[in-house]
Structures are given as structure tokens and as C-alpha cells.
Design an enzyme around this catalytic site. Structure first.
Site, short mmCIF file in Angstrom:
data_model
loop_
_atom_site.label_atom_id
_atom_site.label_comp_id
_atom_site.label_asym_id
_atom_site.label_seq_id
_atom_site.Cartn_x
_atom_site.Cartn_y
_atom_site.Cartn_z
N HIS A 144 -49.37 -4.50 31.93
CA HIS A 144 -48.11 -3.80 32.26
C HIS A 144 -47.18 -4.68 33.10
O HIS A 144 -46.36 -4.17 33.84
CB HIS A 144 -48.37 -2.49 33.01
CG HIS A 144 -49.43 -1.64 32.39
ND1 HIS A 144 -49.16 -0.65 31.48
CD2 HIS A 144 -50.79 -1.66 32.53
CE1 HIS A 144 -50.29 -0.08 31.10
NE2 HIS A 144 -51.29 -0.68 31.71
N SER A 265 -25.08 -23.42 33.75
CA SER A 265 -24.02 -22.44 33.50
C SER A 265 -22.69 -23.15 33.65
O SER A 265 -22.59 -24.16 34.35
CB SER A 265 -24.16 -21.31 34.53
OG SER A 265 -22.89 -20.85 34.92
#
Ligand code: ARG
Length: 447
Positions: A144, A265
Site C-alpha cells: 500500500h 524545468s
């Protein structure tokens, strides 16, 4: 046909990629026709020379494919006619484009599967290398996406070796099923000429011929096997890419992606984004849709040949190109990047990864029933969380508040390294089992 129809109907832009297979198939067919004396030895020589010269022209980029000639088969026949004249008109005796295209596509699929297998093996080698350098690196195993139990990073990576080995087995299955020669089926009913199929098979490296001509011209199951094998490989690649994306996040820092395979970026100077992995994730998801697309095309078709089948090549070619690039990029990402060696153990410590071992301590050393010990350790973990401690920082007195019989031996079970060697089963993260598996893959991959 109208020019609009020529454009619509033509597949040459796509199937020109089959030129080598198509010429091999024609060459083998001509040999069978020569044996039957439908074509004389002299004519056969002219034809074979003509075919070789077409191949050479193709290598030099000299061929001008035309849409008016529809597909690769008609284009090659036309090129041959241009080179050797009237004799070229004999090559299509006793065959049809229906058996021809199925044979070409089978040959291509076998070739493509072999290339993919080889590239998957290279990816596996890069994973194995990381496993070798990280046998002792401890990471939290997750369920999980929550910290579960400590494992060796090598153990985690070997799980991917197992997946990719299954992919190789699936491509082997695909090759085995695709290895059936369709030639001799002609349009659908079989050929009026007693072609020596054994000879053709030998020439084209097929193990056997199809049992039924109608199945021969309409069977595209081999494309489905190829697409399914590719889908599974894609699923495994997307699992790995998602995982590494998460691992490379600022919050986890388990994986440090090489700058050659990450980008910055345009505005934020500090960024390094795992674009290569993100593209693998999106491309592999699109690869998975291809088996669905093709099964839609071949469903509900009666026997035998329909033009619908022409679409098979676009789909399998796209699938191959995309998968090949994903496998190659993933190989380089794994080969060039670094897994962080120390952070995993710290995460294990901070997030109580050995809680199960503590529960087993009470079972093994203090003969407490597991459900009982589970409850005791859950209370201990809650207490530790509230008091901002990890399990090794807890004093023995604190432990004993929860169960009097707890003694100093408990710290052996708190220890992360001990957790690994405590595992007893053959498939576990026990260091002995890991080195056994590593040896197995060194042998398998002939490293
Ligand atoms: N280009 C066709 C294909 O890819 C070849 C077979 C054409 N056969 C026919 N009966 N029209 O399927």
C-alpha cells in the site's frame, strides 16, 4: 480505382518495411516453382538476380514505392518487372497475396520477437548489476506504499528479473506459435501446384507448414501473442517506472536518476525531473491498448481473408517501435543511475519495519500466541510513535511495561539486518537465498 481510393486502400507506406521478408518469400516460392519446371532454371536465375538487385536498391534508398501498386507485394513485382521484364510475370503462379502477406508478417514477427528478447536481456543485465552492487543495501519493502518490512534492494530488483524472464518466455511462446509456414495455402483453398513445402520451409527457416489453408490465410493469433507479450512487458516496465519515479521524489530519495535521463524545468532552476521514466510510463500504457485494438479488428470476422487484416502491420510495427525504445531507455536509466545505499535503513528504523519480527520474538522465545503478541507489539508501536522514539531507542523498562517477560533479546529482533537473515523460506530476502538467485541469473544471462 479513384485516387482517393488508391490512397485509402494502399498500405505501402507501412508494409514497405516487409521488403526483405517479401523478397525471401518470393525467392523460396520461385525455387519451388523451378523444381516443378513451371519456371526454367535460366528464368529462375534471372529472377533471383533481379530480387537481389531490388534488395541492393532498397539498401541504397533508391526504390520509389508507389501507392498505385498498393502494397509491398505488388511493388516488388513491379520493380522486378522493371528490371527483368516479362519473366517477372511468372512469380505469382500458385500463390496469392493472402498467403504471401501472412508468411511475410510471420517472418517479421519472429525477427521482432528475437530482437525484443535480446533487448530485454540487456535490461535484465543492468538490473542484475544493480542487484550485485546492492546485495547489502537495505530498503523498506512496501505494501500500500506504506513501509512494511525490511528487504534487500537486490531482493526487490530480482523480483523484476523474474517478471522480465516471464516476458522472454512469453516471446518464446509467440515465436513457437508463429513458426508455421502459410505458403501453399494460396488464396484460401490451397495451391494447384504441388509446391515442395519442405523445401520452402527449409529456405525460410520454418519448422512446419500450416495444417489448414483456410486457417492459414486468416490466422492472426500470432499477432495477438506478440501484442500480449508486449503488453505484459509494458506492464512490467510501467510498474518499474512508476516505482522509480516515486523513489526519486524529494520525500523518499531512494533513487538518484542520472542527469542524462532527467531534464530540468524552464523556470525552476533547482529541478531535475524523471522525464525518461514518465515517458516510459505513458508509452507503455499506450502499448497495452494495442492488443485490444487488434482484437477488435479480428473479432466477428467470418473465414477467410478480409482487407481488415491489412491493419495488423500498422499495429504490430507501432507496438514494436514503442516497446523497443522503452526497453532501451529503461536499460540505460538503470545502468547509469544510483540507488541510495543508506537512506532505506533509516526509513526502516523510523517506520517500525521490524514490528513483525518483534511479534515473532514473543512467539518464538516467550511462547505467546501470535494474536496476543501482535496486540502487545501494536501497543508498543503506538507508544513509541507518541513518544517520538523508534524501536531501538526504547528502554527495556519501557518494553516491560507492556509485557513483563520481555528481555534484552528483543533488541536482536529490532535490528534491521537480523530481520533479513531471520527469513527462512526459499523465496525470502534471506541473504543466502539472494546470492543463490543472483547466481541463477548470472548463469541465465551468461554474465
Ligand atoms: N496488403 C494486403 C494485406 O496487407 C495484402 C493482401 C491482399 N489480398 C487481397 N485479397 N486483397 O493484407
Amino acid at each position: 480505382t479513384s485516387t482517393l481510393m488508391d490512397d485509402f486502400n494502399s498500405s505501402i507506406d507501412i508494409d514497405k518495411r516487409l521488403i526483405e521478408e517479401d523478397i525471401s518469400v518470393t525467392s523460396a516460392h520461385v525455387k519451388a516453382l523451378t523444381k516443378l519446371k513451371v519456371i526454367s532454371k535460366k528464368e529462375a536465375l534471372t529472377i533471383q538476380k533481379g530480387l537481389i538487385s531490388i534488395l541492393n536498391d532498397n539498401k541504397k534508398g533508391k526504390l520509389k514505392f508507389s501507392k498505385k501498386n498498393e502494397d509491398i507485394h505488388m511493388n516488388v513485382e513491379f520493380f522486378l518487372y522493371e528490371k527483368i521484364g516479362e519473366v517477372a510475370k511468372k512469380i505469382h503462379t500458385g500463390r496469392s497475396r493472402n498467403d504471401q502477406v501472412a508468411t511475410d508478417t510471420r517472418l517479421w514477427t519472429i525477427k521482432a520477437s528475437k530482437v525484443l528478447k535480446n533487448e530485454i536481456k540487456k535490461l535484465m543485465k543492468s538490473i542484475l548489476n544493480q542487484a550485485l552492487t546492492n546485495e547489502k543495501t537495505i530498503i523498506p519493502g512496501f505494501t500500500h506504499l506504506q513501509v512494511a518490512q525490511p528487504v534487500s534492494l537486490a531482493h526487490h530488483l530480482i523480483a523484476y528479473l523474474e517478471m522480465f524472464k516471464r516476458d522472454i518466455d512469453y516471446f518464446d511462446f509467440c515465436i513457437e506459435k508463429t513458426d508455421e509456414n502459410v505458403l501453399g495455402s494460396a488464396a484460401l483453398a490451397g495451391s494447384n501446384y504441388n509446391l515442395d513445402l519442405n523445401m520452402i520451409n527449409k529456405n525460410l527457416n520454418f519448422t512446419k507448414s500450416k495444417n489448414n489453408s483456410m486457417d492459414g490465410v486468416s490466422d492472426r493469433d500470432f499477432c495477438m501473442y506478440f501484442l500480449h507479450a508486449s503488453s505484459l512487458t509494458a506492464i512490467h516496465l510501467s510498474k518499474l517506472s512508476s516505482e522509480l519515479i516515486i523513489w526519486s521524489s524529494n520525500f523518499m530519495k531512494l533513487f538518484n536518476i542520472n542527469s542524462e535521463y532527467s531534464t530540468g524545468s524552464s523556470i525552476m532552476p533547482q529541478k531535475r525531473n524523471p522525464d525518461s521514466l514518465e515517458l516510459i510510463r505513458s508509452k507503455t500504457n499506450s502499448i497495452r491498448t494495442k492488443s485490444l485494438e487488434f482484437s477488435n479488428i479480428i473479432s466477428n470476422l467470418p473465414l477467410t481473408y478480409f482487407k481488415d487484416f491489412q491493419e495488423d502491420k500498422r499495429i504490430i510495427f507501432d507496438c514494436y517501435d514503442e516497446l523497443l525504445s522503452c526497453v532501451q531507455v529503461m536499460k540505460n536509466v538503470i545502468m547509469k543511475s544510483k540507488f541510495e545505499k543508506s537512506i532505506g535503513k533509516e526509513i526502516c528504523n523510523n517506520y517500525f519495519a521490524t514490528a513483525t519480527d518483534l511479534a515473532d520474538y514473543l512467539v518464538i522465545e516467550k511462547k505467546i500466541a501470535f494474536r496476543e503478541s501482535y496486540k502487545i507489539i501494536a501497543d508498543i508501536v503506538n507508544y513509541a510513535q507518541k513518544n517520538n522514539k523508534n524501536l531501538s531507542e526504547m528502554k527495556i523498562k519501557e518494553y516491560q511495561k507492556f509485557q513483563k517477560v520481555i528481555d534484552k533479546n528483543i533488541y536482536k529482533y529490532v535490528d534491521i539486518d537480523n530481520s533479513l537473515s531471520r527469513k527462512k523460506t526459499s523465496m525470502s530476502t534471506n541473504p543466502k537465498e539472494i546470492s543463490r538467485m543472483i547466481k541463477k541469473y548470472i548463469k541465465y544471462l551468461k554474465v
